[in-house]
Design an enzyme around this catalytic site. Structure first.
Site, PDB file in Angstrom:
ATOM      1  CG  HIS A  40      63.702  27.976   0.458  1.00  0.00           C
ATOM      2  ND1 HIS A  40      64.956  27.824   0.999  1.00  0.00           N
ATOM      3  CD2 HIS A  40      62.885  27.232   1.233  1.00  0.00           C
ATOM      4  CE1 HIS A  40      64.901  27.021   2.053  1.00  0.00           C
ATOM      5  NE2 HIS A  40      63.643  26.643   2.202  1.00  0.00           N
ATOM      6  CB  THR A  76      56.735  31.034   6.154  1.00  0.00           C
ATOM      7  OG1 THR A  76      57.621  29.941   6.408  1.00  0.00           O
ATOM      8  CG2 THR A  76      56.527  31.811   7.436  1.00  0.00           C
ATOM      9  CD  GLU A 109      64.380  27.196   7.481  1.00  0.00           C
ATOM     10  OE1 GLU A 109      65.151  26.438   8.076  1.00  0.00           O
ATOM     11  OE2 GLU A 109      64.143  27.121   6.275  1.00  0.00           O
ATOM     12  N   GLY A 177      58.068  19.898  14.066  1.00  0.00           N
ATOM     13  CA  GLY A 177      59.343  19.321  14.446  1.00  0.00           C
ATOM     14  C   GLY A 177      59.385  18.852  15.881  1.00  0.00           C
ATOM     15  N   GLY A 178      58.309  19.134  16.618  1.00  0.00           N
ATOM     16  CA  GLY A 178      58.227  18.738  18.018  1.00  0.00           C
ATOM     17  C   GLY A 178      56.784  18.511  18.413  1.00  0.00           C
ATOM     18  CE  LYS A 259      68.078  24.465   9.569  1.00  0.00           C
ATOM     19  NZ  LYS A 259      67.725  23.524   8.489  1.00  0.00           N
ATOM     20  NE  ARG A 283      68.026  15.219   8.759  1.00  0.00           N
ATOM     21  CZ  ARG A 283      67.329  16.321   8.490  1.00  0.00           C
ATOM     22  NH1 ARG A 283      67.886  17.506   8.656  1.00  0.00           N
ATOM     23  NH2 ARG A 283      66.083  16.238   8.068  1.00  0.00           N
TER      24      ARG A 283
END
Length: 336
Positions: A40, A76, A109, A177-178, A259, A283
């Site tokens: 981050h 990323t 993000e 995530g999918g 977010k 979570r």
């Protein structure tokens, strides 16, 4: 059956650089097999937040440890970084710490990219996913050691070479995530990464089957893909402390939609702190009984995940590591 591995999530958003290094060293001493770190530029919250540079942390930990696998979860390589430079950085670490380094990647993000100069509206998933695929292709080519002329939609190189590359390059783990990205992870990745607390159906009926389908389509054995999950666990023998420890990480309980365009830690913190503790804790595996905690973790092994990376939310991480080694690790090893 794939080897069961236990890992430690080094919470870069919560701890300063030196402390974060010492915690990873302690994780190895307490029996962990791996340590991962988020990448981050800005933390999830402004007050009490941190954001040490992941690659500097990895090299520092590499020098202080002997067997931990070290990687990003996730980085990323597509906006504030040039993927060719990331390929060079990870190749160097791979030479310094052979067979210990992996690169975990995701689509990114707004929180981390807009502050560093990305202009315009934050891209939707389609573009971010296309950038990720292109960056992985470029990095793989560079790790072959040849001169690379790359003409992509987003990235270009001219006669680029990386001169110091470990044999075989660097394993790439792709965050999914999918099912769409999980299938891609199976096809193009050495591992894939997901996070806990999202319901049995997602893992059993979508992520794992899609990953296996992608691997098989690429002519790979799906069992050779390392299946990593970040398990959010707040375990403490004091049940009140186990619950309260989750509060710092309230931003994780915001939905992707909530977010999506937030690019300021203060704004993220404000949105998260409006959530009740009960929603924040959803979570997490919140437990004070070791058998109960391990039973909930075992579900993820049953779903087909083999590399369990534990993210503990409390500020006293050494207490967690001691309790983990004493109460949880012996029970968890039996799952393998």
């Amino acid at each position: 059956m794939a080897e069961l591995k236990l890992g430690y999530k080094a919470s870069a958003e919560q701890f300063a650089p030196r402390e974060l290094v010492e915690l990873a060293v302690a994780a190895e001493e307490h029996g962990m097999d791996s340590a991962t770190v988020s990448d981050h530029f800005q933390p999830w919250r402004h007050e009490g937040g941190h954001a040490p540079f992941s690659l500097a942390w990895m090299t520092a930990v590499g020098e202080r440890t002997t067997r931990l696998q070290l990687g990003t979860s996730v980085l990323t390589p597509t906006f504030r970084y040039n993927p060719a430079v990331i390929a060079q950085a990870f190749a160097t670490m791979g030479c310094l710490y052979p067979d210990r380094i992996f690169l975990g990647v995701g689509t990114g993000e707004a929180l981390n990219e807009i502050a560093t100069g990305y202009e315009g509206e934050w891209p939707e998933f389609k573009e971010r996913y296309a950038r990720l695929r292109e960056s992985v292709r470029l990095m793989r080519e560079l790790w072959l050691g040849d001169r690379v002329d790359f003409e992509g939609e987003y990235y270009k190189t001219k006669g680029a070479s990386i001169y110091d590359v470990p044999e075989g390059g660097i394993p790439i783990y792709i965050a999914a995530g999918g099912p769409q990205v999980a299938k891609y992870a199976g096809r193009a990745g050495d591992g894939f990464i997901c996070t806990s607390g999202k319901g049995e159906e997602l893992y059993k009926e979508k992520l794992i089957p899609a990953m296996r389908e992608g691997a098989e389509a690429a002519g790979k054995n799906p069992d050779d893909v390392d299946r990593m999950i970040e398990i959010k666990i707040s375990y403490d023998t004091d049940p009140e402390l186990a619950l309260e420890n989750t509060r710092f990480w309230a931003p994780l309980s915001l939905t992707a939609e909530q977010k999506h365009s937030i690019d300021d830690p203060m704004e993220m913190e404000k949105a998260a702190d409006e959530l009740p503790i009960e929603q924040v804790a959803k979570r997490w595996i919140v437990a004070s009984d070791p058998d109960e905690a391990v039973a909930k973790v075992a579900d993820y092994v049953d779903y087909g995940l083999n590399h369990l990376v534990f993210h503990a939310p409390g500020h006293d991480q050494r207490r967690f590591l001691e309790l983990f080694q004493r109460d949880l690790e012996p029970r968890l090893r039996k799952l393998g």
